[in-house]
Motif scaffolding. Structure first.
Motif, PDB file in Angstrom:
ATOM      1  N   ALA A 154       0.848  -1.192   0.000  1.00 44.86           N
ATOM      2  CA  ALA A 154       0.000   0.000   0.000  1.00 44.86           C
ATOM      3  C   ALA A 154       0.884   1.243   0.000  1.00 44.86           C
ATOM      4  O   ALA A 154       1.869   1.315   0.731  1.00 44.86           O
ATOM      5  N   GLY A 155       0.515   2.204  -0.830  1.00 40.86           N
ATOM      6  CA  GLY A 155       1.242   3.463  -0.888  1.00 40.86           C
ATOM      7  C   GLY A 155       2.508   3.431  -1.713  1.00 40.86           C
ATOM      8  O   GLY A 155       3.149   4.461  -1.903  1.00 40.86           O
ATOM      9  N   ALA A 156       2.922   2.257  -2.195  1.00 41.63           N
ATOM     10  CA  ALA A 156       4.167   2.158  -2.956  1.00 41.63           C
ATOM     11  C   ALA A 156       3.917   2.430  -4.426  1.00 41.63           C
ATOM     12  O   ALA A 156       2.819   2.221  -4.946  1.00 41.63           O
ATOM     13  N   ARG A 157       4.958   2.868  -5.097  1.00 42.56           N
ATOM     14  CA  ARG A 157       4.902   3.080  -6.542  1.00 42.56           C
ATOM     15  C   ARG A 157       5.498   1.900  -7.292  1.00 42.56           C
ATOM     16  O   ARG A 157       5.586   1.937  -8.524  1.00 42.56           O
ATOM     17  N   SER A 158       5.900   0.879  -6.569  1.00 41.34           N
ATOM     18  CA  SER A 158       6.699  -0.173  -7.176  1.00 41.34           C
ATOM     19  C   SER A 158       6.085  -1.551  -6.973  1.00 41.34           C
ATOM     20  O   SER A 158       5.207  -1.763  -6.130  1.00 41.34           O
ATOM     21  N   LEU A 159       6.608  -2.501  -7.760  1.00 41.40           N
ATOM     22  CA  LEU A 159       6.356  -3.922  -7.583  1.00 41.40           C
ATOM     23  C   LEU A 159       7.725  -4.586  -7.475  1.00 41.40           C
ATOM     24  O   LEU A 159       8.591  -4.399  -8.338  1.00 41.40           O
ATOM     25  N   ARG A 160       7.918  -5.351  -6.403  1.00 43.89           N
ATOM     26  CA  ARG A 160       9.190  -6.033  -6.163  1.00 43.89           C
ATOM     27  C   ARG A 160       9.088  -7.477  -6.628  1.00 43.89           C
ATOM     28  O   ARG A 160       8.082  -8.143  -6.375  1.00 43.89           O
ATOM     29  N   ILE A 161      10.119  -7.953  -7.294  1.00 48.34           N
ATOM     30  CA  ILE A 161      10.153  -9.318  -7.827  1.00 48.34           C
ATOM     31  C   ILE A 161      11.343 -10.053  -7.224  1.00 48.34           C
ATOM     32  O   ILE A 161      12.489  -9.609  -7.381  1.00 48.34           O
ATOM     33  N   MET A 162      11.072 -11.172  -6.547  1.00 50.68           N
ATOM     34  CA  MET A 162      12.141 -12.067  -6.130  1.00 50.68           C
ATOM     35  C   MET A 162      12.231 -13.163  -7.190  1.00 50.68           C
ATOM     36  O   MET A 162      11.325 -13.972  -7.341  1.00 50.68           O
ATOM     37  N   THR A 203      13.194  -4.693  -9.061  1.00 48.86           N
ATOM     38  CA  THR A 203      12.094  -3.794  -8.703  1.00 48.86           C
ATOM     39  C   THR A 203      11.661  -3.008  -9.936  1.00 48.86           C
ATOM     40  O   THR A 203      12.504  -2.532 -10.707  1.00 48.86           O
ATOM     41  N   LEU A 204      10.347  -2.904 -10.125  1.00 52.27           N
ATOM     42  CA  LEU A 204       9.769  -2.106 -11.199  1.00 52.27           C
ATOM     43  C   LEU A 204       8.918  -1.001 -10.591  1.00 52.27           C
ATOM     44  O   LEU A 204       8.139  -1.251  -9.676  1.00 52.27           O
ATOM     45  N   LEU A 235      15.017 -10.108 -17.477  1.00 53.54           N
ATOM     46  CA  LEU A 235      13.599  -9.756 -17.462  1.00 53.54           C
ATOM     47  C   LEU A 235      13.422  -8.568 -18.389  1.00 53.54           C
ATOM     48  O   LEU A 235      14.135  -7.563 -18.279  1.00 53.54           O
ATOM     49  N   VAL A 236      12.474  -8.680 -19.302  1.00 55.75           N
ATOM     50  CA  VAL A 236      12.266  -7.660 -20.313  1.00 55.75           C
ATOM     51  C   VAL A 236      10.820  -7.173 -20.270  1.00 55.75           C
ATOM     52  O   VAL A 236       9.895  -7.946 -19.975  1.00 55.75           O
ATOM     53  N   GLY A 237      10.599  -5.894 -20.524  1.00 51.84           N
ATOM     54  CA  GLY A 237       9.257  -5.333 -20.555  1.00 51.84           C
ATOM     55  C   GLY A 237       9.188  -4.135 -21.477  1.00 51.84           C
ATOM     56  O   GLY A 237      10.203  -3.704 -22.031  1.00 51.84           O
ATOM     57  N   ALA A 241      10.659   2.834 -14.135  1.00 51.14           N
ATOM     58  CA  ALA A 241      11.989   2.665 -13.563  1.00 51.14           C
ATOM     59  C   ALA A 241      12.169   1.182 -13.259  1.00 51.14           C
ATOM     60  O   ALA A 241      11.209   0.475 -12.928  1.00 51.14           O
ATOM     61  N   PHE A 242      13.393   0.718 -13.373  1.00 47.69           N
ATOM     62  CA  PHE A 242      13.676  -0.702 -13.197  1.00 47.69           C
ATOM     63  C   PHE A 242      15.051  -0.845 -12.546  1.00 47.69           C
ATOM     64  O   PHE A 242      15.963  -0.053 -12.809  1.00 47.69           O
ATOM     65  N   ALA A 243      15.190  -1.843 -11.693  1.00 50.49           N
ATOM     66  CA  ALA A 243      16.431  -1.950 -10.926  1.00 50.49           C
ATOM     67  C   ALA A 243      16.722  -3.388 -10.570  1.00 50.49           C
ATOM     68  O   ALA A 243      15.809  -4.209 -10.394  1.00 50.49           O
ATOM     69  N   LEU A 244      18.005  -3.675 -10.415  1.00 49.25           N
ATOM     70  CA  LEU A 244      18.495  -4.944  -9.896  1.00 49.25           C
ATOM     71  C   LEU A 244      19.303  -4.649  -8.640  1.00 49.25           C
ATOM     72  O   LEU A 244      20.300  -3.919  -8.690  1.00 49.25           O
TER      73      LEU A 244
END
Length: 922
Positions: free
Chosen positions: A237-245, A468-469, A264-266, A385-388
């Motif tokens: 809640a309140g986040a701008r992101s989706l975290r992927i493990m 993280t996206l 991972l491509v998008g 935005a995307f990050a590792l």
């Protein structure tokens, strides 16, 4: 202060300080105790200072036995009196059914005060609560204005993400690039592209604070499906992101399946004018590299300051109206840059390059050091935005942006960069003529490597990475982007305080850091000095890379001034003699953020890379070696759940929970792996359904998995499996001194009378001490086994005559006296024997086959042509000795610390490996 303290211990401390490098001196000058919270209910920020922002938090919290019912609900308050929304779930139970550990999640940016407190009560709901909508084909996670659509099956992981109804991201997929040869030196190379295919989806949590979705599948191309993966998607809640493990397992043929790229491509839909589109990459520190797709700066003609300033800032320009006509009428003559790449081939350097589009040359933009691993593509009306996480530490890595000049840019987060040589997992030598067990034992004698043909394959090794996206409504400012990168470098994290952990009586034998007496201070300083040394060596030895990050080396070579990275079983440590436990107990007693992060990286590594997750050795770990998977000794002592429990309970991390759950049936793999097969006189057959099992290195490790499963589920069959083993050991003549026996997989009982003494210095140093301390908290009605364990603790280090009188056998195989001093200390407390407490300290300070007080003071600088670059070394250091010394120090202080000062007058002069500090220094 009496003369002994002034003359001896202060001189020891002064000697250590004079000889230690800056890192160790800093550790020794640290505050005597870390901040631990306002009271025993405290939850605090790992870095002590609340973050300026965060993307949502999850943490674990322990409860004293019997204080909270299984279905209790909780509320969370901050130190300024505010009620914080919280979501709670059970992690573990005490035997009476009460809660032992709970997991808690809070929304993004919530709880930013020094301390937080969880208490029974009704939680409040967050603003913009997370909800999950399920249909037969997909799951949609909605959090405020954001929505993430996740198909249940197929090649797409995330179909789309929207912000306030605008599609910002779509078609997120997994990709693996392979080739059939490592390089062109072996002939023509055939390359293949595999796409991820999701085969199952499970919604694990539905909000209101966080949602968790688990996906599983394989990478596919044509008729072949391989590289199984598990993804967990987290939205707060309140986040701008989706975290992927992101976790995957290597299940290919290392002689023909060479991974060239894994990522991972998008896609990011783009509607802004080309000059209102922006690309961003984070560099080191607060550094940001940012440019427009169609640049308006540096041109021969000036569009106007407002336009230049807006583009540099990532804001929407005033548009064509008002732009200098000398520019506006020639915009189509300004190249639009569509493709960008940030490549981190090693831990010390990255480069950024760009080109207009495919078919045209690349232009070098910048070269620098260590990129944080955050990128962005979008425009004034939104982007991605995307990050590792651990980007440069997990090299070779890469971030790509493609087609940014079109209506949909493509971004890729490469876990293994296509720039790098293909991933080569082949065994590193040809066998050296070792074709039978006799020859293999000879190899072990010289290089300490336990080699056996075809047993050193990478089949079943795994790796987990965090991606993280962010679906963003507009291009972030440079300051915001730098702050996002900062949170990647040191992720904000809430943790239970040492006071809370101690009050709940979890994690066994430890006590908070205490420098209240001179002797305690000397011990604490050396433990801090050793921790500082390993942190420094991770950096100066560059223990980084996709497969290596998180592990440390086993033994040092003081002739070459390097760790023995190329010498058989002396290379990577792979949890040998429990460095994981040393790091975690050092954290729980101090609360230090730097120790947590070192232990976290090790847990991520050793639970994934050093363990076989499928195939004939499933559930077993690989002994220390030149390659993490290469040694032929596959044992439960390495896959040990005792090494993962700390991180799981402190963080509620689901992936580590999966890893421990997968171990509960790993004893079955011993039907295919006879650990004693190479020993002379090893039995050729065993009773049907039985396997060879050592009490410490195997059964205690398996018991840690069964204990954890029992705690997590309340299923008493796992408790009963433990007690079956206990009772059968207690029934043997020599009990723990028998060392091991045939084990009946069906009943969980050991077979035979156990009449022969077989003592190994390894039996108690792979978590057996720590697991038993927790078991005896929970299982109280097996006194015969308790006494059997206490006998082992009391007599392992006993004088030879006492050992022979107890067992009737010669005192052989009893090494690691320092490390085993904590067994003596445990027996002293349990049997209320002050003489054993005195003996424990004598053993600890003996320096026999261990580290010894003063070891850190032997640190020295080596430079010039003797080394490739100046380094700091401890000449005779080994991770075995460091881990066991650290564990003994921590546990002896917790158990018999009150006897330390009284014992000092009778202690002999201490020894350090390779150095006699002399009587006057102690």
């Amino acid at each position: 202060m009496d003369p002994f303290n002034r003359r001896d211990f202060l001189r020891t401390a002064a000697l250590a300080g004079a000889m230690a490098p800056a890192a160790v001196q800093a550790a020794q000058a640290a505050p005597q105790t870390a901040p631990v919270g306002l009271d025993a209910d405290g939850v605090r920020w790992l870095d002590t200072v609340p973050p300026a922002a965060h993307e949502g938090q999850t943490f674990g919290l322990p409860w004293p036995r019997g204080t909270q019912k299984a279905k209790a609900s909780f509320t969370l308050s901050s130190s300024d009196g505010q009620i914080v929304p919280v979501q709670t779930w059970p992690l573990a139970y005490w035997p009476d059914g009460s809660l032992k550990w709970t997991g808690h999640a809070i929304p993004a940016d919530a709880g930013r005060t020094p301390f937080l407190k969880v208490t029974p009560g009704k939680p409040v709901a967050p603003t913009g609560a997370v909800s999950v909508r399920e249909t037969p084909d997909a799951v949609e996670i909605v959090a405020g204005e954001q929505s993430w659509l996740i198909p249940r099956k197929g090649p797409v992981v995330i179909a789309r993400a929207t912000v306030a109804g605008r599609e910002t991201l779509r078609d997120v997929c997994l990709v693996a690039l392979t080739q059939d040869k490592p390089d062109f030196d072996d002939g023509p190379v055939t390359e293949t592209r595999f796409e991820g295919e999701v085969t199952s989806l499970v919604v694990e949590q539905k909000g209101p604070v966080r949602a968790v979705v688990k996906l599983e599948g394989k990478h596919c191309q044509g008729d072949r499906a391989w590289l199984p993966f598990t993804l967990r998607l987290y939205v707060y809640a309140g986040a701008r992101s989706l975290r992927i493990m992101h976790s995957f397992v290597f299940d290919g043929d290392e002689n023909r399946d060479f991974i060239r790229g894994l990522g991972l491509v998008g896609k990011a839909p783009l509607t802004d004018a080309l000059y209102d589109r922006h690309v961003r990459f984070s560099g080191e520190g607060d550094g940001v590299w940012g440019e427009g797709i169609r640049p308006l700066t540096g041109l021969r003609r000036d569009p106007g300051k407002a336009w230049r300033d807006a583009q540099v800032a990532g804001q929407k320009t005033p548009g064509l109206e008002g732009m200098a006509p000398t520019v506006s009428k020639r915009l189509d003559l300004i190249p639009a840059w569509g493709d960008f790449t940030l490549s981190q081939p090693n831990s010390d350097g990255f480069s950024i390059k760009k080109r207009t589009k495919a078919g045209h040359g690349w232009i070098d933009a910048v070269t620098s050091g260590r990129a944080t691993g955050l990128g962005y593509i979008g425009g004034a009306s939104g982007g991605v935005a995307f990050a590792l996480t651990d980007f440069w530490k997990r090299c070779p890595t890469r971030l790509d942006i493609r087609h940014a000049q079109t209506d949909a840019a493509e971004f890729t987060v490469w876990l293994w960069s296509p720039d790098a040589p293909a991933m080569d997992l082949r065994f590193y030598h040809d066998g050296l003529g070792m074709t039978d067990h006799a020859a293999e034992r000879e190899g072990l004698e010289i290089t300490y490597e336990d080699y056996e043909k075809n047993w050193g394959r990478p089949l079943g090794i795994a790796r987990t990475n965090e991606i993280t996206l962010w679906a963003l409504p507009t291009t972030p400012s440079r300051q915001d982007f730098a702050a996002m990168a900062g949170r990647l470098r040191e992720t904000p994290r809430l943790v239970a305080t040492p006071a809370r952990l101690k009050a709940a009586q979890v994690f066994g034998l430890w006590s908070p850091v205490d420098r209240s007496t001179p002797t305690r201070r000397v011990i604490e300083d050396q433990n801090d000095g050793l921790l500082a040394f390993y942190m420094k060596d991770v950096e100066q030895r560059r223990w980084y890379g996709f497969w290596n990050h998180g592990d440390v080396m086993h033994t040092y070579d003081s002739d070459r001034h390097v760790w023995r990275y190329d010498i058989g079983g002396f290379a990577w440590a792979n949890s040998e003699l429990s460095p994981d436990l040393w790091l975690w107990l050092s954290f729980v007693r101090s609360g230090r953020a730097d120790v947590f992060r070192l232990a976290e990286a090790m847990t991520r590594h050793t639970g994934e890379v050093d363990v076989c997750h499928l195939g004939p050795y499933k559930g077993l770990g690989t002994r220390h070696g030149v390659q993490h998977w290469a040694d032929s000794s596959k044992q439960p002592r390495v896959s040990n759940a005792a090494y993962r429990r700390y991180y799981y309970y402190l963080t509620a991390d689901e992936r580590v929970g999966d890893l421990m759950h997968d171990l509960v049936g790993s004893d079955e793999s011993l039907t295919r792996v006879d650990i004693s097969r190479k020993l002379p006189g090893a039995p050729q057959s065993r009773p049907e359904g039985a396997v060879d099992m050592g009490f410490g290195t195997s059964w205690s490790a398996l018991a840690a998995a069964w204990l954890t499963e029992w705690e997590r589920t309340g299923d008493k069959r796992w408790r009963d499996r433990i007690t079956a083993g206990m009772d059968s050991i207690a029934a043997m003549k020599q009990q723990w001194f028998a060392g091991g026996a045939d084990f009946d997989l069906k009943t969980g009982k050991f077979l035979g009378k156990g009449e022969t003494v077989s003592v190994s210095h390894l039996n108690a140093v792979f978590g057996a001490v720590e697991t038993h301390a927790e078991l005896f908290q929970l299982i109280e009605d097996h006194p015969a086994y308790r006494n059997a364990w206490l006998d082992y603790c009391q007599f392992y280090n006993a004088p030879d005559a006492e050992f022979r009188a107890k067992t009737g056998a010669p005192a052989k195989g009893r090494n690691l006296k320092e490390g085993h001093s904590r067994l003596t200390a445990y027996a002293a407390v349990q049997r209320k024997d002050p003489a054993l407490a005195q003996r424990a300290w004598q053993e600890f300070f003996s320096g026999d086959a261990g580290l010894g007080i003063g070891a850190v003071a032997t640190e020295r600088r080596i430079d010039g042509p003797a080394v490739i670059e100046p380094i700091i070394e401890i000449p005779r250091v080994s991770t075995n000795a460091s881990s066991q010394w650290g564990l003994a120090a921590i546990q002896n202080l917790a158990l018999v610390g009150d006897a330390l000062e009284a014992a000092r007058a009778n202690l002999p002069a201490p020894k350090a490996r390779g150095q006699d500090l002399g009587k006057d220094t102690f």
